[in-house]
Enzyme design. Structure first.
Site: not given
Lengths: 147, 147, 147, 147, 147, 147, 147, 147, 147, 147
Positions: D88, D91, D114
């Site tokens: 996830r 994704e 960063s």
């Protein structure tokens, strides 16, 4: 011209006209699953089905003929699908792949569920906790044979 | 020791004892689909379920504990499965992927079928032309939300 | 015409007009995160949102309709992103992936953070040592269920 | 012996002892996010932190030393993660990648967030519709410089 | 129009006009390394720099604007570069990758050499056995921080 | 036994003894860059260098012989490095790859910077805004020849 | 123990004993093609076949049981085979893939040649210009069905 | 213009005219397997064959010339074919690859079946249980030689 | 316009005019190997060579200039070549790769055969058993150096 | 035991004994190219050759038998070789691949250079500017045939 261009024309036409797959399927006289797949370039139409679709999407005679040619199947642009709606199905294969295999072999012996002699039905399953997507798949069992 | 080793021990034990997943599932008190997936390292057991499985497969206390740890999911050794029985499911995703997507969106709007709040049932479908594998999948529809 | 072409037209229009996502979002009446994603082809607009965007970017009626079609999601051209700004997020998944997993399971049990029932907020965090990018993500916890 | 073996020993020890990352972190005196990542081989401990962990997990002197060596980072066995909980996050990078990029550049100019001068906090967010995973990320903005 | 098309126009224009990067850089008032990267779509120009380049390459106003938009970085069409001149740099990463890591950590502790706060200088190094390519890289050290 | 096992033994021995590459290099009488690469299995030692290293790391006679065999080079386990410290160098190749190519050709004509007749020096560059990693690379220019 | 280990034991035993697949097949009472595939872990034996093989290769009772378990198919370690003898078959798929497809569809309509209900026969074809490998493949045609 | 464009023109022309490969092959005077492959850009025609095809597909003189140029072979767009009809052949290589190898070596010694000095015949095999696709492949055995 | 387009124009022109590389090479005054590679976009021409080629292939002044620009090398569209004629060379690298390495190191010590300071000659080798392709490669040995 | 383990034993034995491939080849009575490839698991020995090698490397009877089994060819661990000495050969295929193809077809017509009926000779070529690696390859031309 290629089948891909016909598919893109169909999709654009559907978006512009605001049509629904279920209504299109009814006119073709086949399930919404099969008709959607056919429109998206995954199934082959016969003359009569192609004529219905050609009329709906205003295809030329040449474009209509492409609907009757067996397509080069495979609807995903990448090996692992990136779209979340489609990815969840890939995830099921990944998580449940060995489970599918074990249970098919336990019930039927060595063989596979056909993805060719196959049909499916996708519908809404009412649920007070939130409706569910319900998919029934049915594929012929094909046994490996000795020779 | 790792969860993978426990899985391999379970599979070997099952082969040697000649057990069936359906029987094991009955003892655990859950569906054969969930129990098989759990044994293959894709689902997490509670204390009681782990105890039943530990007894069946003669696991040590430490091995039993691994059954209660959330596993690192993913049962396939390659991105595209090579085993034909499992590949057919990947093929369905490839051929029907865009169809799944279109029909889910048409029926439910923008969102996905959950692969987490999900259950399935795999059974034999009698057919005079050859029995069929019948799989019913049910996953909660999850809508994308605006914010 | 495809959604991709609409996205490219939107981006070009934004560059040429020198617009800001935050201002566009305000006109749409949604967060800058959701509106940017929608313009980039990752979220679906309703009629009214599409109308606002169509006016801003001078889209045709057909182009506007594409904004209301659920898009094929996935904004990256390669599996591992090459752009450094995006790559750093991939790096976080790579370095912290197992940490995310461990902590979610420890706090919630077996399940996932939804990427569908999800929202986020990206803002500037003032810091004398150099300002920081601050991102708050909030996704519904979805438990794996036994069956 | 390698850092990987030390990591595996730590995980096995944690499973067997039934420990919690939050408790371990408290003993180390650092956040649960950083300590979990350190135990999983993604961060470097100093002498005192390594001593605490060595005691908890009953590490040898040599194993403890490995905790103080900068690790070879990257916790995922595959380019695209297969585990749903981790996927996830991938994704999110895929769907929101270009959105992250656009908004960071709009707010800060050309540069990155960063992933080194970075910290995060993962906690439960109470919600009547179902609790949510809440993650706050904070990374220093680093501008590209001309020369 | 996209940044890629602007880049291609710049390259074609440079070939046709027979220009040199060093001369272009001098007009822009920045190093040849930074200006070349900017022209190739890897760095972002300010108004004044873009104006100079637009004049040199006869860009339209819209094309000039693209030079001021943060680009999607990554100049290689394949993961492993095929061009021998570029491949040698990949080879250095492959052969010396672990050496870079060991020596940076030995000298600075845990952290990285920034590729953002970075500059470089490429010049000819006279040598009787054959001149050499001399590259000086300078990137800020960024330490991993505990939290 | 293989060179890989010798490398692992060297690394483990270095960790356990708490040695520094710079000190080891001094005993070998070569630069820290070359000696580190040699210890990590990327360069070939002569009899005398191997003897020094064998003594430091307490290698057997057979292990020492492996140091004198030309190794199979390539220190990265994946095509795209996952470790952030090493990845930044890959990122430089990705972002600056075409710039390296353009500037080498502009200065030297068609050819490459050798990665074989190559040396480098990595050191600390003092800077009030934060010290920097400074790397000087020097590789012989090799021209493509007509024939 | 796993099926892979049984396969390796079989191969080693065959090499050491200097047996021929044709002779083994005769004892099993099946074609050499099917028996070889079965021994190499690609087909499933029944009790009697497994007993014959167990005797030939001196397998233990547990190893014999593995021969009766449906294997995880796929005999190649890489996606594109590297061994020249096997690669030529991949090359045929690559060169003739679209030809196979066109001719099957022209003769049978839309569908596939089954790789499950499949048998083959590999034999020597005498030829004065050099003997030839002759392979006869026979797979059931499976038509795609409308629904 | 390229060979690919000629191939696409041939396919489109065949679809539009509703021709059959078998009939085309008869006019060319070669097998349907070879002629189909030639039309699909995998084999090289001589002057006379190209003339026949040019007439059938109404090719220009320049397009006809492309038929006489040795093509760049390889008809598949992906390493692993996605089309089910073609995939089954890949599956055969995957499942039977080591079997092919073992049996060729057992019968002929070390060497390969040529994919160059090769011919094949695909036809319908009548069967009461459902007709079968029958493919006879014949390739010259080429022995590895010592030197 | 790009170098790729010039290459395609050259190939099309050669096909249409029915020219031979050997004749073209003679006019350029260089070997057929180097000239073919140059025409295919792998080598850089000087003014005079480019003029000869421009005349032969009827290139515009701008197209001719592209022949004098160092090209982005790499003539294969896929990592593993699919064309059988080219694949055989890849196969040689795969089968003989470690042999090349061993023999070069045994004869020359640690280093490589340059692919830059390289020339080759491909010719027909008469043989009563069938003529052979004879390729002589000559590349400068480049030793790895200590520093 | 597997062929891979025999190969590793041979390599280790050669390193420990300090042998040379040229000397080993002389004892076997074949070229150093073929014998090296055979020892590295790429060629098949006959009884007598295997006996000589078994004696040199002190192989057991079972290990010797593996030398007489046709090996699974392919000596590279990755698709694109990482070792610079081997990579240069891959680079030649990449840069000169289309040139090889054009020149073979121009001289011989449509077909390939066999990598099976193939031999090669690698030797030192004296040169005042630095000695060169000289490789003569000779492979039978195999024409594609019509049928």
């Amino acid at each position: 011209m290629s089948r891909l261009e016909v598919t893109e024309k169909i999709i654009t036409s559907k978006v512009t006209q605001g049509l629904k797959w279920a209504d299109i399927a009814e006119k073709v006289g086949r399930s919404k699953e099969w008709v959607t797949a056919a429109c998206l370039g995954q199934m082959t139409c016969n003359e009569q089905q192609a004529s219905v679709l050609a009329k709906i999407f205003q295809l030329t005679e040449a474009e209509k003929k492409w609907l009757m040619v067996t397509p080069s199947r495979g609807s995903l642009p990448t090996t692992v699908p990136t779209d979340p709606t489609i990815y969840r199905f890939y995830e099921l294969v990944n998580v449940y792949g060995t489970t599918f295999k074990e249970l098919i072999h336990e019930e039927f012996g060595d063989g596979i569920m056909s993805a060719i002699d196959f049909k499916m039905d996708l519908k809404r399953e009412k649920d007070p906790l939130g409706d569910r997507v319900n998919i029934v798949m049915s594929g012929k069992f094909l046994p490996y044979k000795e020779y």
